[in-house]
Design an enzyme around this catalytic site. Structure first.
Site, short mmCIF file in Angstrom:
data_model
loop_
_atom_site.label_atom_id
_atom_site.label_comp_id
_atom_site.label_asym_id
_atom_site.label_seq_id
_atom_site.Cartn_x
_atom_site.Cartn_y
_atom_site.Cartn_z
CE LYS A 243 -5.48 -2.15 6.16
NZ LYS A 243 -5.53 -3.06 5.00
NE ARG A 317 0.73 -1.90 -3.98
CZ ARG A 317 -0.19 -2.75 -4.43
NH1 ARG A 317 -0.49 -2.78 -5.72
NH2 ARG A 317 -0.82 -3.56 -3.62
#
Length: 462
Positions: A243, A317
């Site tokens: 990020k 996830r």
């Protein structure tokens, strides 16, 4: 964790009169001379406060609630208006007087308790010193349990990753279990790599003392089998798909799903409703190192489905999938996952309104109504089956990050549903877990989302 509290019953308290507005102006309580409050500019507007002088100082206060009747199909613009009184009143015990018919005293008292919260781990932060005498007819035990769960969730989300890594999250879970007689099982090392390969893959690059783990709590006693699964990514660099620094600033909150399921477990346990509850938290740090999992890797999940990693920043996830698969093996009546999962959910609904996904219309309606009734709003989004093809790549069963950028919250939910097969009902919450700006009863920082909606809908969900 700071304990929420009401003023002791029978405490020497001062009156707080609630003043609503009618067509002709303020509706003054019996015995109140309007001359002084009018001269002070008090008109009963929502959130206005007027202290009333007396021989010994402040004798009481007026608090404006505006027009208290909000149409059922329109939420109030301010969720916990009564929290403004808690913040502004002088020290001491206060009792609510003159509530108009239909005014929700339970909601008002809960907002007061939420206003008492302060995160003071790193510097002194004194909470308001005004205490509320729990109004007659209000269930103090339930409100204190809900506030305790909220406080716990806020504390966990607010704590920086340096002090809340996977091992620290395990200790929090152990402390909760010890308080309430739950059993704890923690899976690490080779057993994690073999039995939960995607959890291990995401967390294996973390530094010393921050190894990945799967934390399990089981609460004894009778009750329907309910599994709560919370994303416990204690810090998310994005992995090799790193990020930008601006996007890492809030990544201490990427364990917000774990914080929320632990907060809900705390509330249920205090209410004696945790029998049959199972809590699973895949706790990892998504770090950058020589053994980080890579874009293009294909991972084999606990369920046996293969997953192509097209973005290492879609790690939540992956860890949830292995935990959901394990939970589903016991065929619980209800399985709920909570995660700070997608930016797409924030783009769609903003930070204050978390979406949830559920195939059962009756269950979804129960959650929506409970959220509206208990100041914990949630909004249903669909498991839109035509998008299933988006999560099916060419070389593996599933894709963790479909290209194109469309429907990111939905494709993430569809991905998770593949691993939840076997549960009687499955509900997934894509929460934000953060209050961007201070509001009454909700200081800037970590916040619980969906906990009260689940708590109050639970009898209809199982």
């Amino acid at each position: 964790m700071t304990e929420p509290e009401f003023a002791p019953a029978g405490a020497d308290s001062r009156p707080l009169w609630l003043v609503s507005q009618g067509d002709a102006g303020p509706l003054w309580p019996e015995g109140i001379d309007p001359a002084f409050p009018l001269a002070a500019g008090f008109l009963g507007k929502s959130g206005q406060l007027c202290l009333l002088p007396g021989p010994g100082g402040v004798a009481g206060a007026l608090f404006g609630i505006g027009c208290p009747a909000t149409p059922a199909d329109r939420p109030a613009r301010e969720r916990f208006t009564m929290a403004r009184a808690a913040e502004a009143l002088p020290e001491g015990a206060w009792r609510i007087e003159g509530a108009p018919a239909g005014y929700d005293l339970t909601h008002a008292a809960l907002g007061w308790l939420f206003a008492q919260y302060r995160f003071n781990r790193y510097k002194p932060a004194e909470p308001p010193k005004a205490r509320l005498v729990c109004p007659n007819g209000v269930d103090a035990v339930q409100l204190l349990a809900m506030a305790a769960g909220e406080y716990l969730a806020r504390d966990l989300i607010n704590t920086p990753a340096a002090d809340l890594g996977p091992a620290d999250l395990e200790e929090v879970a152990r402390d909760l279990a010890a308080r309430h007689g739950a059993e704890v099982n923690v899976i690490t090392g080779a057993a994690l790599a073999k039995g939960f390969p995607m959890i291990h893959a995401v967390g294996r690059a973390a530094g010393p003392g921050r190894a990945p783990r799967l934390i399990e709590l089981r609460f004894p006693g009778g009750g329907p089998a309910v599994a709560l699964v919370g994303k416990g990514v204690c810090f998310d660099t994005g992995g090799l798909d790193i990020k930008p620094s601006s996007s890492m600033l809030l990544m201490k909150k990427d364990m917000g799903g774990a914080a929320n399921v632990l907060g809900l477990a705390e509330t249920l346990a205090r209410l004696g409703r945790a029998g049959g509850l199972r809590v699973l938290i895949p706790a990892v740090e998504n770090a950058v190192a020589g053994d980080s999992f890579r874009p293009g890797d294909v991972l084999t999940s606990r369920k046996g489905l293969t997953v192509e990693v097209n973005n290492t920043d879609a790690e939540g996830r992956l860890v949830l999938a292995d935990a959901l698969a394990w939970a589903a093996e016991e065929t619980p009546a209800l399985m709920v996952s909570m995660a700070t999962l997608t930016g797409a959910a924030r783009v769609a609904l903003g930070p204050d309104l978390p979406p949830f996904f559920c195939d059962d219309d009756a269950a979804a309606d129960a959650l929506y109504r409970a959220g509206c009734d208990h100041a914990d709003p949630v909004w249903r989004l669909p498991f839109w089956e035509p998008y299933e093809a988006m999560i099916e790549p060419a070389i593996a069963d599933l894709d963790n990050a479909p290209s194109g950028g469309f429907a990111g919250a939905i494709t993430a939910a569809l991905f998770l549903r593949r691993f939840a097969e076997g549960a009687g009902r499955y509900v997934h919450f894509d929460i934000y877990g953060w209050q961007p700006a201070a509001a009454p009863g909700r200081p800037k920082g970590g916040v619980g989302q969906g906990m009260r909606a689940i708590l109050h809908a639970l009898p209809e969900l199982v």
